[in-house]
Write an enzyme that holds these catalytic residues in place. Structure first.
Site, PDB file in Angstrom:
ATOM      1  CB  SER A 125      -0.946  -1.290   8.619  1.00  0.00           C
ATOM      2  OG  SER A 125      -1.720  -0.188   8.187  1.00  0.00           O
ATOM      3  CE  LYS A 162      -6.466  -1.472   9.857  1.00  0.00           C
ATOM      4  NZ  LYS A 162      -6.001  -0.063   9.812  1.00  0.00           N
TER       5      LYS A 162
END
Length: 208
Positions: A125, A162
């Site tokens: 990701s 993130k």
């Protein structure tokens, strides 16, 4: 822009994304359905592929075709490579715990940066930040990070990385992946207590 300049730009961009995704010329040949010699010619600025092939590459890399055809696309990253030094590794499935020393992979940050812990990247990701699945990411523990910085967080009892954005006036948090195939995670004020910031990602070590 003349044809030679376009070939050079494409060659540089293709080389960049091949390194990011760790692809060989043979693998690019299979992805695009052309000969390995053609791929070599692209990389050496001798030929340009057809637009349909460029579209295949863009789809594979999850980018726009312009990222392969223009020289102005961003290739920024705020992390650095490092050498060895003991830093405890977190168990991503039990983030409040550290793995036993005999099972940990320990590295060293730059003298100007302090890493308090590290974790193994569980997925792809964050690939556009050059962080691949299985890479070791080093974290400086802190309660907050600036908008746009890569944060190590705990969400749903799992540690992950993130890009963090907090919009105080609108009272919501956006957790963004560095891979466009993943959707943003948006937390409203009611969900703020479901996230915990471990700290700021400051360095990474690619797997060998």
């Amino acid at each position: 822009m003349n044809e030679e300049e376009l070939r050079d730009i494409f060659a540089n961009n293709l080389t960049y994304y091949m390194k990011m995704y760790r692809l060989t010329q043979s693998e690019v040949s299979k992805i695009t359905g052309v000969s390995q010699q053609s791929v070599s010619n692209w990389i050496n600025g001798k030929q340009m592929p057809r637009m349909g092939v460029i579209e295949k590459l863009a789809n594979y890399f999850h980018i726009n075709k312009s990222n392969l055809l223009e020289s102005s696309h961003e290739q920024t990253n705020d992390l650095f490579h490092m050498s060895m030094h003991p830093v405890p590794m977190l168990d991503i499935h039990s983030p409040d715990s550290e793995l036993p020393k005999e099972n940990s992979i320990l590295y060293e940050t730059k003298d100007t940066e302090k890493a308090d812990c590290c974790l193994k990247m569980p997925d792809d990701s964050m690939i556009n930040a050059r962080i691949h699945e299985g890479d070791i990411v080093f974290v400086h523990k802190q309660d907050t990070v600036n908008n746009g910085e890569i944060a190590a967080i705990i969400l749903n009892n799992t540690a992950s990385l993130k890009r963090f954005y907090y919009y105080k006036d609108k009272k919501f948090i956006v957790l963004r992946h560095d891979n466009p195939k993943y959707e943003d995670i948006i937390l409203t004020e009611d969900g703020f207590d479901t996230i915990q910031i471990i700290g700021k990602a400051i360095a990474f070590q690619s797997k060998i």
